[in-house]
Design a protein around this motif. Sequence first.
Motif, short mmCIF file in Angstrom:
data_model
loop_
_atom_site.label_atom_id
_atom_site.label_comp_id
_atom_site.label_asym_id
_atom_site.label_seq_id
_atom_site.Cartn_x
_atom_site.Cartn_y
_atom_site.Cartn_z
N VAL A 64 -1.01 10.84 11.70
CA VAL A 64 -1.55 9.49 11.89
C VAL A 64 -0.41 8.51 12.11
CG1 VAL A 64 -3.62 9.90 10.51
CG2 VAL A 64 -1.55 9.00 9.41
N LEU A 65 -0.76 7.36 12.65
CA LEU A 65 0.20 6.27 12.84
C LEU A 65 0.09 5.30 11.68
CD1 LEU A 65 2.19 4.86 14.92
CD2 LEU A 65 0.21 3.44 15.51
N VAL A 66 1.21 5.01 11.06
CA VAL A 66 1.25 3.99 10.01
C VAL A 66 1.80 2.71 10.62
CG1 VAL A 66 2.22 3.35 7.77
CG2 VAL A 66 1.62 5.74 8.22
N GLN A 67 1.04 1.63 10.47
CA GLN A 67 1.43 0.33 11.01
C GLN A 67 0.92 -0.78 10.11
OE1 GLN A 67 -0.74 -0.80 14.65
NE2 GLN A 67 -2.24 0.82 14.21
N ARG A 68 1.40 -1.99 10.34
CA ARG A 68 0.94 -3.12 9.55
C ARG A 68 -0.31 -3.73 10.19
NH1 ARG A 68 6.26 -3.59 9.90
NH2 ARG A 68 6.15 -5.09 11.61
N LYS A 69 -1.15 -4.27 9.32
CA LYS A 69 -2.30 -5.05 9.78
C LYS A 69 -1.90 -6.52 9.77
CE LYS A 69 -5.06 -3.38 6.64
NZ LYS A 69 -6.27 -3.09 5.83
N GLU A 70 -1.97 -7.14 10.91
CA GLU A 70 -1.65 -8.57 11.01
C GLU A 70 -2.95 -9.34 11.18
OE1 GLU A 70 1.28 -9.49 10.47
OE2 GLU A 70 2.49 -7.70 10.84
N ALA A 71 -3.30 -10.12 10.15
CA ALA A 71 -4.56 -10.88 10.16
C ALA A 71 -5.74 -9.95 10.44
CB ALA A 71 -4.51 -12.01 11.19
N ASP A 72 -5.69 -8.78 9.77
CA ASP A 72 -6.76 -7.77 9.88
C ASP A 72 -6.91 -7.20 11.30
OD1 ASP A 72 -7.44 -7.80 7.19
OD2 ASP A 72 -8.74 -9.55 7.47
N THR A 73 -5.87 -7.33 12.11
CA THR A 73 -5.91 -6.75 13.45
C THR A 73 -4.78 -5.73 13.59
OG1 THR A 73 -4.50 -8.47 14.41
CG2 THR A 73 -6.90 -8.84 14.43
N LEU A 74 -4.95 -4.79 14.50
CA LEU A 74 -3.96 -3.75 14.73
C LEU A 74 -3.38 -3.90 16.13
CD1 LEU A 74 -5.90 -0.68 13.29
CD2 LEU A 74 -4.21 -2.09 12.11
N SER A 75 -2.08 -3.76 16.25
CA SER A 75 -1.46 -3.85 17.57
C SER A 75 -1.64 -2.54 18.33
CB SER A 75 0.03 -4.18 17.44
OG SER A 75 0.70 -3.20 16.67
N MET A 127 9.08 1.04 4.37
CA MET A 127 9.79 0.23 5.36
C MET A 127 8.82 -0.40 6.36
SD MET A 127 13.24 2.52 5.98
CE MET A 127 14.06 1.29 6.99
N VAL A 128 7.74 0.31 6.68
CA VAL A 128 6.71 -0.31 7.52
C VAL A 128 6.09 -1.49 6.78
CG1 VAL A 128 4.47 0.03 8.63
CG2 VAL A 128 6.18 1.83 8.75
N ALA A 129 5.74 -1.28 5.53
CA ALA A 129 5.15 -2.36 4.74
C ALA A 129 6.12 -3.53 4.58
CB ALA A 129 4.73 -1.84 3.37
N GLY A 130 7.41 -3.22 4.50
CA GLY A 130 8.42 -4.26 4.33
C GLY A 130 8.89 -4.90 5.63
N LYS A 131 8.26 -4.53 6.74
CA LYS A 131 8.55 -5.09 8.06
C LYS A 131 9.94 -4.75 8.58
CE LYS A 131 5.31 -8.96 7.50
NZ LYS A 131 5.09 -10.41 7.62
N ASP A 132 10.50 -3.66 8.11
CA ASP A 132 11.80 -3.21 8.62
C ASP A 132 11.64 -2.33 9.85
OD1 ASP A 132 13.67 -4.34 6.60
OD2 ASP A 132 12.45 -3.13 5.25
#
Length: 273
Positions: free
Chosen positions: A134-145, A196-201
């Motif tokens: 799976v891809l791990v990414q951040r949710k920005e304002a409940d949206t996915l890039s 590091m994904v969660a920390g925006k690195d």
Amino acid sequence: MKQKIAQYLFIGIGTLVSVLLVSTYRIGAKVTSWEPRDLPAILEEGVLRAVTEYNTVSYHIDGDTTMGFDYEVLHAFAKELKVELSITPEMSFEKQMDGLLSGAYDILATNLTVNTAYEDSLSFTLPLLTTQYVLVQRKEADTLSVRTPFDLANKQVHIVKDSPIVLRIKHLMEEIADTIYVKEVPMYGTEQLIAMVAGKDIDYLICDQDLAENALSQHEGIDASVAIGFSQLRAWGVNKKSAELLARFNDWFVGFRKTRTYKRLLQKYFDRV
């Protein structure tokens, strides 16, 4: 940024300390060389040598308790053989494979997907379960890039160095007919990269679904819902010269996977029944 690197290094140091605590008794052994062996030699020595990855799913130490799905299945199998279990935690897949091929380890017990790319190097056991990348990414304002694998075109993804995931990414690039830039990270394990994904690195990480889902409760604002390919069979590996060991494990596992113990492990580590 330096402070964050120190935090990730602290996680890594904690892992290293645990690994050293587990592996210390092996230091000083007089073995100067290894060679692949089969079940009779294992029974004669009275020790099953296994290699696995140090993480919350496969194998880890929590206080004075040793835990992990692969650890508990290994422990049950060693008990069946009436031998001791010797585990070496190794984060590098390349070193895991090298140790298996050289005979330093009898069995590679980690999240190994059944793949024809490794059939010339090792023999797969019966599948223990299914898994998925799976891809791990951040949710920005409940949206996915990134909503589908096609959205990864011309983006950079991170993976652990020497991970077999790189094979899946190569196939994915062929499927989407575009380039995905892969950054292999030698310094950290999967769980540190998730942090590091969660920390925006870093922005994107491709890893095993079970490790990713286990981290969702530990880090706010990350998502692991985008699958990278279909479900795959997850098995262990043994040396090509260990045919009797392979047969013995497979015969034992056919019965073990029907037991309440195995079902308890699936529920405990993967929330599956």
